[in-house]
Design an enzyme around this catalytic site. Structure first.
Site, PDB file in Angstrom:
ATOM      1  N   LYS A  29       0.883  -1.176   0.000  1.00 32.40           N
ATOM      2  CA  LYS A  29       0.000   0.000   0.000  1.00 32.40           C
ATOM      3  C   LYS A  29       0.912   1.214   0.000  1.00 32.40           C
ATOM      4  CE  LYS A  29      -4.112   1.918   0.281  1.00 32.40           C
ATOM      5  NZ  LYS A  29      -5.109   1.869  -0.817  1.00 32.40           N
ATOM      6  N   ASP A  82      -5.558  -3.106  -2.318  1.00 33.20           N
ATOM      7  CA  ASP A  82      -6.987  -3.011  -2.686  1.00 33.20           C
ATOM      8  C   ASP A  82      -7.187  -3.491  -4.120  1.00 33.20           C
ATOM      9  OD1 ASP A  82      -5.523  -0.765  -3.494  1.00 33.20           O
ATOM     10  OD2 ASP A  82      -7.072   0.695  -2.949  1.00 33.20           O
ATOM     11  N   ASP A 106      -2.559 -12.402   5.336  1.00 33.11           N
ATOM     12  CA  ASP A 106      -3.630 -13.072   6.085  1.00 33.11           C
ATOM     13  C   ASP A 106      -4.955 -12.903   5.334  1.00 33.11           C
ATOM     14  OD1 ASP A 106      -4.939 -14.315   8.321  1.00 33.11           O
ATOM     15  OD2 ASP A 106      -5.603 -12.322   8.942  1.00 33.11           O
ATOM     16  N   ASP A 152      -7.149 -15.940   2.751  1.00 30.27           N
ATOM     17  CA  ASP A 152      -8.541 -16.396   2.914  1.00 30.27           C
ATOM     18  C   ASP A 152      -9.322 -16.150   1.624  1.00 30.27           C
ATOM     19  OD1 ASP A 152      -7.974 -16.938   5.634  1.00 30.27           O
ATOM     20  OD2 ASP A 152      -9.979 -16.306   6.247  1.00 30.27           O
TER      21      ASP A 152
HETATM   22  C1  IPM Z   1      -3.950 -17.512   9.948  1.00 31.12           C
HETATM   23  C2  IPM Z   1      -4.818 -17.166  11.128  1.00 31.12           C
HETATM   24  C3  IPM Z   1      -3.938 -16.594  12.229  1.00 31.12           C
HETATM   25  C4  IPM Z   1      -3.293 -15.322  11.688  1.00 31.12           C
HETATM   26  C5  IPM Z   1      -4.656 -16.311  13.571  1.00 31.12           C
HETATM   27  C6  IPM Z   1      -5.346 -17.545  14.106  1.00 31.12           C
HETATM   28  C7  IPM Z   1      -3.736 -15.732  14.591  1.00 31.12           C
HETATM   29  O1  IPM Z   1      -5.827 -16.297  10.744  1.00 31.12           O
HETATM   30  O2  IPM Z   1      -3.014 -18.314  10.125  1.00 31.12           O
HETATM   31  O3  IPM Z   1      -4.210 -16.993   8.857  1.00 31.12           O
HETATM   32  O4  IPM Z   1      -3.922 -14.253  11.694  1.00 31.12           O
HETATM   33  O5  IPM Z   1      -2.135 -15.403  11.261  1.00 31.12           O
HETATM   34 MG    MG Z   2      -5.948 -16.005   8.641  1.00 36.30          MG
END
Ligand code: IPM
Ligand code: MG
Length: 365
Positions: A191, A223, A247, A251
């Site tokens: 960023k 973004d 992180d 996801d």
């Molecule tokens: C991940 C999880 C962890 C992180 C948490 C559980 C601390 O979300 O491994 O992605 O944020 O690193």
């Molecule tokens: Mg995570």
């Protein structure tokens, strides 16, 4: 080979998925002639319940004296109101630091059988093969000062994002080295239009890139990267980014390829590698036997590859997962409406069977 491992099942669905991952590990070890030495320890909420510490000293000792660590998940809403250092997550963050695991590799691959499990159109996700390289020991997760101070009504919360040049350089090199074995593209996500950390990040990454003339380096703001990840996921090869952005984007990549339950990760770079699926403890489905164990199972493949250089064994697991998915096996997170879903244990058993009947096994027999 003797594989000396510490297993940390943790919280929520952690023990369920780890149980299946260990069965698959035992099957591969048995098939290809390796011995296992496993010791089980507590982490997270499970450790808080036992000894009021999310990372007990004997857990750290066991991890440091083994060749690799396999973890399930941490997190339990019962501890939401606890101070930060006494939350389950604090145990995992401390463990990453104790092990020196600064490089978190998070592959996101679209299995051919799962093109229709993605919320995106099949023609968009087909062929997606991304390697997210997330810096794991810096940024907002560990920066000081951090606090909530003041009196209710006028409290102020502080977190600090810091990166120094060596920390950026060492993770950048991991990304470039991986890119050399893949499609030779690194996308660095930052960023830099707003954050000093990101401006330094970009400068250091550009400097490192000079040592990798065959790798094509590009940059994106986080973004815009988030948008491109859903618009054209298959253009991504290696994604290099800092802790918090990694992180979030990992996801998202899980959603893109069909389910977060599929994603494996390797946290390496230190004395002992830590292997953890990307998903969390999922307390809403814990204990129901419906969690997807494939993320944890694929994590075993990363463990064998990165901590033991057992490439054939790793590929054997990855191929077995592909075979099982090709055969139509789906846990609830992967099943589309009208499709049957199977339990955590049934999915694990199918992968074990696929490992036991795999050509890799017959070759060694
Ligand atoms: C991940 C999880 C962890 C992180 C948490 C559980 C601390 O979300 O491994 O992605 O944020 O690193
Ligand atoms: Mg995570």
């Amino acid at each position: 080979m003797l594989l000396n491992l510490t297993i940390l099942p943790g919280d929520g669905i952690g023990p369920e998925v780890t149980g299946q991952a260990v069965l698959v590990l035992q099957a591969v070890a048995g098939a290809l002639g390796h011995q296992l030495k496993l010791q089980y320890k507590n982490i997270g909420g499970a450790a808080l319940a036992a000894v009021e510490d999310p990372l007990p000293a004997d857990t750290i000792q066991a991890c440091l004296s083994s060749a690799a660590v396999l973890m399930g998940a941490v997190g339990n809403p019962a501890y939401d109101h606890y101070p930060n250092h006494l939350r389950p997550e604090a145990g995992l963050l401390r463990l990453r630091r104790e092990l020196g695991a600064y490089a978190n590799l998070r592959p996101a691959i679209c299995f051919p059988a799962l093109e229709d499990s993605s919320p995106l159109r099949a023609d968009l996700v087909r062929g997606t093969d991304i390697m997210i390289v997330r810096e794991l020991l810096g940024g907002l997760y560990f920066g000081e000062p951090r606090s909530i101070a003041g009196t209710p009504g006028s409290r102020i919360a502080t977190n600090t994002m810091t990166y120094d040049e060596p920390a950026i350089e060492r993770i950048a090199r991991v990304a470039f080295d991986l890119a050399m074995k893949r499609r030779r593209k690194v996308l660095s996500v930052d960023k830099a239009n707003v954050l000093e950390c990101s401006r330094l990040w970009r400068e250091v990454v550009i400097r490192c890139a000079k040592d990798y003339p065959d790798v094509k380096l590009s940059h994106m703001y986080v973004d815009s990267a988030a948008m491109s990840l859903v618009q054209r996921p298959k253009d991504f090869d290696v994604v290099l980014t800092e802790n918090m952005f990694g992180d979030i984007l990992s996801d998202q990549a899980g959603g893109v390829v069909g389910s977060l339950g599929l994603l494996a990760s390797a946290s390496i770079g230190g004395a002992v590698g830590l292997y953890e699926p990307v998903h969390g403890s999922a307390p809403d489905i814990a204990g129901k036997g419906i969690a997807n164990p494939l993320g944890a199972i694929l994590t075993v493949a990363l463990l064998l590859r990165h901590s033991f250089q057992l490439e054939r064994e790793a590929a054997c697991i990855e191929n077995a997962v592909g075979t099982v998915l090709d055969g139509g096996a789906r846990t609830a997170d992967l099943a589309r409406s009208g499709q049957n879903s199977i339990t955590t244990g049934e999915m694990g058993r199918k992968v074990v069977e696929a490992v036991e009947s795999s050509p890799a096994k017959q070759k060694s027999a």
